[in-house]
Scaffold this active site. Structure first.
Site, PDB file in Angstrom:
ATOM      1  N   HIS A   1      -3.371  -5.090  -0.040  1.00  0.00           N
ATOM      2  CA  HIS A   1      -3.214  -4.949   0.573  1.00  0.00           C
ATOM      3  C   HIS A   1      -3.431  -4.720   1.958  1.00  0.00           C
ATOM      4  O   HIS A   1      -5.022  -4.126   2.298  1.00  0.00           O
ATOM      5  CB  HIS A   1      -2.866  -3.039  -0.470  1.00  0.00           C
ATOM      6  CG  HIS A   1      -2.117  -3.169  -1.545  1.00  0.00           C
ATOM      7  ND1 HIS A   1      -2.203  -2.630  -1.987  1.00  0.00           N
ATOM      8  CD2 HIS A   1      -1.092  -4.538  -1.876  1.00  0.00           C
ATOM      9  CE1 HIS A   1      -1.029  -2.871  -3.083  1.00  0.00           C
ATOM     10  NE2 HIS A   1      -0.301  -3.630  -2.822  1.00  0.00           N
TER      11      HIS A   1
ATOM     12  N   ASP B   1      -4.020  -2.021   3.852  1.00  0.00           N
ATOM     13  CA  ASP B   1      -4.957  -0.951   4.132  1.00  0.00           C
ATOM     14  C   ASP B   1      -6.236  -1.233   4.518  1.00  0.00           C
ATOM     15  O   ASP B   1      -6.953  -0.026   4.760  1.00  0.00           O
ATOM     16  CB  ASP B   1      -4.398   0.210   3.837  1.00  0.00           C
ATOM     17  CG  ASP B   1      -3.728   0.455   2.276  1.00  0.00           C
ATOM     18  OD1 ASP B   1      -3.389  -0.561   2.079  1.00  0.00           O
ATOM     19  OD2 ASP B   1      -4.242   1.339   2.189  1.00  0.00           O
ATOM     20  N   HIS B   2      -5.991  -2.652   3.534  1.00  0.00           N
ATOM     21  CA  HIS B   2      -7.737  -2.727   2.663  1.00  0.00           C
ATOM     22  C   HIS B   2      -8.288  -4.055   3.302  1.00  0.00           C
ATOM     23  O   HIS B   2     -10.013  -4.717   3.207  1.00  0.00           O
ATOM     24  CB  HIS B   2      -8.014  -2.999   1.315  1.00  0.00           C
ATOM     25  CG  HIS B   2      -7.674  -1.661   0.628  1.00  0.00           C
ATOM     26  ND1 HIS B   2      -8.881  -0.733  -0.052  1.00  0.00           N
ATOM     27  CD2 HIS B   2      -6.219  -0.936   0.774  1.00  0.00           C
ATOM     28  CE1 HIS B   2      -7.726   0.302  -0.458  1.00  0.00           C
ATOM     29  NE2 HIS B   2      -6.557   0.426   0.591  1.00  0.00           N
TER      30      HIS B   2
ATOM     31  N   HIS C   1      -3.685  -0.849 -10.708  1.00  0.00           N
ATOM     32  CA  HIS C   1      -3.399  -1.002  -9.516  1.00  0.00           C
ATOM     33  C   HIS C   1      -2.533  -2.030  -9.505  1.00  0.00           C
ATOM     34  O   HIS C   1      -1.791  -2.711 -10.755  1.00  0.00           O
ATOM     35  CB  HIS C   1      -4.084  -1.198  -8.399  1.00  0.00           C
ATOM     36  CG  HIS C   1      -3.685  -0.471  -6.643  1.00  0.00           C
ATOM     37  ND1 HIS C   1      -3.364   0.444  -6.784  1.00  0.00           N
ATOM     38  CD2 HIS C   1      -3.686  -1.144  -5.602  1.00  0.00           C
ATOM     39  CE1 HIS C   1      -2.603   1.015  -5.810  1.00  0.00           C
ATOM     40  NE2 HIS C   1      -2.898  -0.447  -4.787  1.00  0.00           N
TER      41      HIS C   1
ATOM     42  N   ASP D   1      -7.863   1.217  -4.607  1.00  0.00           N
ATOM     43  CA  ASP D   1      -6.615   2.293  -4.674  1.00  0.00           C
ATOM     44  C   ASP D   1      -6.752   1.817  -6.370  1.00  0.00           C
ATOM     45  O   ASP D   1      -6.622   0.930  -6.846  1.00  0.00           O
ATOM     46  CB  ASP D   1      -5.501   1.600  -4.173  1.00  0.00           C
ATOM     47  CG  ASP D   1      -5.491   1.685  -2.431  1.00  0.00           C
ATOM     48  OD1 ASP D   1      -6.734   2.263  -2.351  1.00  0.00           O
ATOM     49  OD2 ASP D   1      -4.902   1.375  -2.044  1.00  0.00           O
TER      50      ASP D   1
ATOM     51  N   HIS E   1      -8.908   7.997   0.292  1.00  0.00           N
ATOM     52  CA  HIS E   1      -7.292   7.448   0.335  1.00  0.00           C
ATOM     53  C   HIS E   1      -6.488   8.262   0.632  1.00  0.00           C
ATOM     54  O   HIS E   1      -4.893   8.237  -0.361  1.00  0.00           O
ATOM     55  CB  HIS E   1      -7.543   6.219  -0.807  1.00  0.00           C
ATOM     56  CG  HIS E   1      -5.441   5.148  -0.438  1.00  0.00           C
ATOM     57  ND1 HIS E   1      -4.812   5.790  -1.404  1.00  0.00           N
ATOM     58  CD2 HIS E   1      -5.802   3.871   0.287  1.00  0.00           C
ATOM     59  CE1 HIS E   1      -3.808   4.571  -0.515  1.00  0.00           C
ATOM     60  NE2 HIS E   1      -4.876   3.503   0.098  1.00  0.00           N
TER      61      HIS E   1
END
Length: 312
Positions: free
Chosen positions: A63, A65-66, A139, A210, A268
């Site tokens: 994802h 944001d990672h 996830h 996550d 997070h």
């Protein structure tokens, strides 16, 4: 032996003015590791003085944001004339996606970049005296977490007992501590277990990325010194946490309690909570049976030294 964690990014999917997307930097005895690299990670590394000498990058999932910080970070390394290779570890089935990201700017890095796919139960990286283990997370995409687990240390050497047994001060002390038996001048053999205590556990850090609460988080390390766990939502969005494959702060506390973690870092956090962390802390502490001070929401740039137990 120093083991330091620096939280470079602690936000959820949407960054805030005070929190960058996910990234955690770990330095151990001169070796530098990076766990996830959200957008702006390279700037955070400059801002908080970690430097760029990362040898291993561990990606929990793809994802944005990672991982969106990876192209810029690699370009900066290139501009700095890096020659040392970089290993990037990523979940099974994501190698091609990650390779495309590495080459997103149309220019391949001039230094070697090796992409290694890992799954739950794999040792992603083995070094002297420690390893980084991948474990299954829950996830909504292919994902893993990582645990840095040090090898057991030698037991304490009982010098007084060794002298009582007639072992002369000198090289035979070292041989016994290394696990060898020694013979004295009178023919007596002294065994290591007569003068050396039980092995002492090393330190450990578990980073989930996550995830919903996952049993593998509990099993991957024995009573970790630090658990860095997804805590995207508070109780007011528990249903949202389940639907989006994240955890609440309370669930993170419960997992930390079951894992026997010494400290819990809540990561997070959704931007909907902005600077309000009181509910996260209160709810996580209710789920965690340890000292309340050992549950915290790290700020970007916060560093934490992982020490051996007192007297150990």
């Amino acid at each position: 032996m120093p083991l330091r964690v620096t939280f470079l990014g602690t936000a959820g999917a949407i960054p805030t003015t005070g929190r960058n997307p996910s990234s955690v930097f770990v330095a151990r005895e001169g070796e530098e590791l990076l766990f996830d690299a959200g957008e702006g990670t390279q700037r955070q590394m400059m801002r908080f003085g970690t430097g760029f000498s990362v040898s291993q990058l561990f990606v929990t999932h793809l994802h944005g944001d990672h991982v969106l910080g990876i192209p810029g970070l690699l370009q900066t390394m290139d501009f700095n004339d890096r020659e040392a290779p970089l290993a990037i570890h990523t979940p099974h089935g994501t190698r091609q996606q990650l390779k495309s990201l590495v080459n997103a700017l149309g220019n391949r890095p001039t230094f070697p970049v090796r992409i290694n796919e890992v799954g739950g139960g794999d040792v992603a990286y083995r070094a002297d005296e420690y390893e980084v283990r991948a474990f299954d997370t829950d996830h909504d995409t292919r994902s893993v977490g990582y645990a840095l687990v040090e090898d057991d240390r030698k037991g304490r050497f009982d010098r007084e007992r060794a002298e009582e047994l007639g072992v002369p001060v000198g090289p035979k002390f070292s041989r016994l501590h290394e696990g060898e038996s020694v013979e004295l001048e009178d023919g007596t053999v002294v065994e290591p277990d007569q003068v050396v205590g039980d092995p002492r556990p090393g330190r450990s850090i578990v980073y989930t990325g996550d995830t919903r609460p996952a049993e593998a988080t509990i099993e991957v390390a024995d009573e970790p010194d630090l658990l860095i766990h997804d805590a995207t939502f508070a109780d007011d969005r528990a249903d949202r946490a389940t639907d989006t494959a994240h955890s609440t702060a309370r669930q993170a506390g419960e997992i930390a309690n079951r894992a026997g973690a010494q400290r819990l870092a809540l990561m997070h956090l959704s931007s909907r909570y902005a600077g309000r962390t009181e509910d996260h802390l209160a709810q996580a502490r209710e789920g965690f049976a340890g000292d309340e001070e050992n549950v915290f929401v790290p700020e970007d740039g916060q560093s934490l030294e992982i020490s051996y137990p007192a007297g150990d």
